[in-house]
Design a protein around this motif. Sequence first.
Motif, mmCIF file in Angstrom:
data_model
loop_
_atom_site.group_PDB
_atom_site.id
_atom_site.type_symbol
_atom_site.label_atom_id
_atom_site.label_comp_id
_atom_site.label_asym_id
_atom_site.label_seq_id
_atom_site.Cartn_x
_atom_site.Cartn_y
_atom_site.Cartn_z
ATOM 1 N N VAL A 60 35.995 30.600 36.575
ATOM 2 C CA VAL A 60 37.192 31.214 37.161
ATOM 3 C C VAL A 60 37.894 30.165 38.020
ATOM 4 N N THR A 61 39.160 29.943 37.769
ATOM 5 C CA THR A 61 39.938 28.953 38.520
ATOM 6 C C THR A 61 41.155 29.615 39.158
ATOM 7 N N GLY A 62 41.884 28.816 39.966
ATOM 8 C CA GLY A 62 43.100 29.311 40.584
ATOM 9 C C GLY A 62 42.872 30.169 41.805
ATOM 10 N N LEU A 63 41.658 30.083 42.411
ATOM 11 C CA LEU A 63 41.374 30.854 43.613
ATOM 12 C C LEU A 63 41.939 30.150 44.846
ATOM 13 N N THR A 64 42.096 30.905 45.913
ATOM 14 C CA THR A 64 42.629 30.367 47.161
ATOM 15 C C THR A 64 41.493 30.158 48.148
ATOM 16 N N PRO A 65 41.376 28.973 48.746
ATOM 17 C CA PRO A 65 40.302 28.742 49.730
ATOM 18 C C PRO A 65 40.374 29.743 50.881
ATOM 19 N N GLY A 66 39.208 30.170 51.326
ATOM 20 C CA GLY A 66 39.146 31.089 52.454
ATOM 21 C C GLY A 66 39.660 32.478 52.159
ATOM 22 N N SER A 67 39.510 32.933 50.918
ATOM 23 C CA SER A 67 40.044 34.242 50.535
ATOM 24 C C SER A 67 38.952 35.118 49.938
ATOM 25 N N ALA A 68 39.250 36.404 49.834
ATOM 26 C CA ALA A 68 38.393 37.369 49.159
ATOM 27 C C ALA A 68 39.277 38.189 48.230
ATOM 28 N N VAL A 69 39.035 38.096 46.919
ATOM 29 C CA VAL A 69 39.875 38.800 45.952
ATOM 30 C C VAL A 69 39.009 39.654 45.032
ATOM 31 N N GLU A 70 39.483 40.830 44.732
ATOM 32 C CA GLU A 70 38.798 41.666 43.761
ATOM 33 C C GLU A 70 39.067 41.141 42.348
ATOM 34 N N TYR A 71 38.107 41.370 41.459
ATOM 35 C CA TYR A 71 38.299 40.937 40.078
ATOM 36 C C TYR A 71 37.813 42.029 39.129
ATOM 37 N N GLU A 72 38.332 41.991 37.937
ATOM 38 C CA GLU A 72 37.883 42.863 36.856
ATOM 39 C C GLU A 72 37.359 42.001 35.713
ATOM 40 N N VAL A 73 36.436 42.574 34.941
ATOM 41 C CA VAL A 73 35.943 41.924 33.732
ATOM 42 C C VAL A 73 36.548 42.639 32.534
ATOM 43 N N VAL A 74 37.166 41.874 31.652
ATOM 44 C CA VAL A 74 37.767 42.443 30.446
ATOM 45 C C VAL A 74 37.094 41.828 29.228
ATOM 46 N N LEU A 75 36.822 42.658 28.234
ATOM 47 C CA LEU A 75 36.194 42.224 26.982
ATOM 48 C C LEU A 75 37.180 42.469 25.853
ATOM 49 N N ASP A 76 37.600 41.413 25.193
ATOM 50 C CA ASP A 76 38.624 41.493 24.140
ATOM 51 C C ASP A 76 39.857 42.258 24.634
ATOM 52 N N GLY A 77 40.216 42.006 25.892
ATOM 53 C CA GLY A 77 41.419 42.585 26.459
ATOM 54 C C GLY A 77 41.256 43.959 27.065
ATOM 55 N N GLU A 78 40.073 44.590 26.931
ATOM 56 C CA GLU A 78 39.843 45.929 27.471
ATOM 57 C C GLU A 78 38.972 45.834 28.718
ATOM 58 N N ARG A 79 39.350 46.558 29.777
ATOM 59 C CA ARG A 79 38.578 46.494 31.016
ATOM 60 C C ARG A 79 37.181 47.070 30.809
ATOM 61 N N ALA A 80 36.163 46.289 31.233
ATOM 62 C CA ALA A 80 34.781 46.738 31.125
ATOM 63 C C ALA A 80 34.119 46.881 32.492
ATOM 64 N N TRP A 81 34.682 46.240 33.512
ATOM 65 C CA TRP A 81 34.131 46.344 34.866
ATOM 66 C C TRP A 81 35.257 46.366 35.883
ATOM 67 N N PRO A 82 35.237 47.316 36.775
ATOM 68 C CA PRO A 82 34.292 48.444 36.797
ATOM 69 C C PRO A 82 34.637 49.458 35.719
ATOM 70 N N PRO A 83 33.630 50.148 35.176
ATOM 71 C CA PRO A 83 33.925 51.155 34.150
ATOM 72 C C PRO A 83 34.848 52.241 34.697
ATOM 73 N N ALA A 84 35.648 52.802 33.831
ATOM 74 C CA ALA A 84 36.641 53.792 34.262
ATOM 75 C C ALA A 84 35.982 55.017 34.892
ATOM 76 N N ASP A 85 34.785 55.402 34.431
ATOM 77 C CA ASP A 85 34.124 56.617 34.919
ATOM 78 C C ASP A 85 33.055 56.312 35.959
ATOM 79 N N SER A 86 33.065 55.097 36.530
ATOM 80 C CA SER A 86 32.007 54.693 37.446
ATOM 81 C C SER A 86 32.522 54.639 38.880
#
Length: 564
Positions: A60-86
Amino acid sequence: MAGLRLGPLVRYVDWETGTSATVWVETDRACTVGVACAGGGGGTARTFLVAGHHYALVVVTGLTPGSAVEYEVVLDGERAWPPADSPLPPGTLRTPPVPATGAVVAFGSCRWAAPTEGAADPVGPDVLDTLAARLAADPAGDRPDVLLLLGDQVYADETSAATRAWIARHRRETGTGAAAPPDQVADYEEYTRLYDESWGDPDLRRLLSTVPTCMIFDDHDVIDDWNTSAAWVAEMRATPWWHERIIGGLMSYWVYQHIGNLSPAELAEDELYAAVLAADDGTEALRAFAERAEADPATVRWSYRRDFGRTRLLMVDTRAARVLEERHRAMLDAEEADWLREQAFDDPGGVDHLLVGTSLPWLLPPMVHFAEGWHAALCRGERGPRWARFGEWLRRRADLEHWAAFTTSFHRLTDTIAEVGRQDAAPATVSVLSGDVHHAYVAEPAWPAGQRPRSRVFQLTCSPLHNAVPLVMRMSFRFGWSRFAKAAGHLLARHGRVARPAIRWERAGGPWFGNQLMTLTLRGRTARLRLEKADAGAGRPRRDTDREGARLVRVMERDLTEGA
């Protein structure tokens, strides 16, 4: 549609620029894995295949020093994390400011997988699950910058009832592992079950998705007393099920733990990693590597270095790198020992705190130390062949295989620590971080007059994260620090003709028992140590709680640099 089987785990975070990180996942089929950060930054990677399982380590690149950012995991373009029902929140990537002003390092070892929700826990609340709950309850509160897992991340030889049932079904269906013990894993596929059970724990999954980790194996990641002696190795290699066990252990360690320890630059130079990524199926390339590593451990270095600003971690392999010929026993082979020394002395004046991560403690209770030196002398024949046979028998039954049982290595590590600490621009602290022994303690060595290092030096030992210790062992560890026990140890050393070490050491805290975690807060040239224990918390308010109502209770806190 592809699904996420395990992860995400935040592994490496770049402390030099504060702009990149790596995220590890296992998926249920081949796909392109993406990590997308809120507000920008991210990365993608195609999965690689090992033994029918699909994995990716996303840079993962393009982060900002001294920051905290949320992220999602996508598999073949579909969100897998966090799961929609979780109810699980998105993962978080936290980067240090540049230059970093300090680091918060938590560590421990020895984690049996926590039972499923609602099941009774025979060894008490899991300290990592409890930490995860505290961080979720107070996202803006104090948290470690990195979590060091110092061995026994999985137990290949002490499986749960659920895993034993799974193993039995798996072997009936596949016809594999017939010769292996029914309560131990036999091969790579069965190792994947251990990681499913451990890392699939929802609380741990939440923790590992936001707190970076550094890992190293210990014996139970493969088998109890792994590589304790040449005679042990010969006996195991003659066992029909051992070869697949050790190959599966090394392959799975590389996939699940080792590659995440490495920086993107180190991964780019790793020929095996490149070969596995390039292959349609990386199984044979990885298996060939594991075969070489088992036949000649000197061909592989599992140890690694991480710098967290002006804090340096040297994570040392004390299992696979051993030299086991009795007259030349060494915890580390010559090349590994040279590497450790070179890294410790690199960049004089550029390190405020030096951490040596080794699953096995350097400084044990004095009685245990002298007993291990005594038995090592017996095994190499100092008292004749009959005593040598007794020594080998005792070594396997009493787990006498720490640094003290490798006398030359103990002295070399002691000398390296002392020389680093005597430099003109020495670190403020040199701390050896260990686990293994299922209790926690602090020990501080003392050198003879005129040889004392400028650095404060400590042995910091913390385990288990989630395990137990029998009452007899608790009593033995308490007794091992006593004056009487120390005198008895000196008598054993005299019988084995073992020279006394150049240093003395005393217990500066402990022993403490329970599921526990140590945390070092390092700011500039100051160091503060905290020990917390997971307490079941019956009847208490649900503040700092996990799903069982447990909380972290502070057992000890002290300044390690006060008066330096």
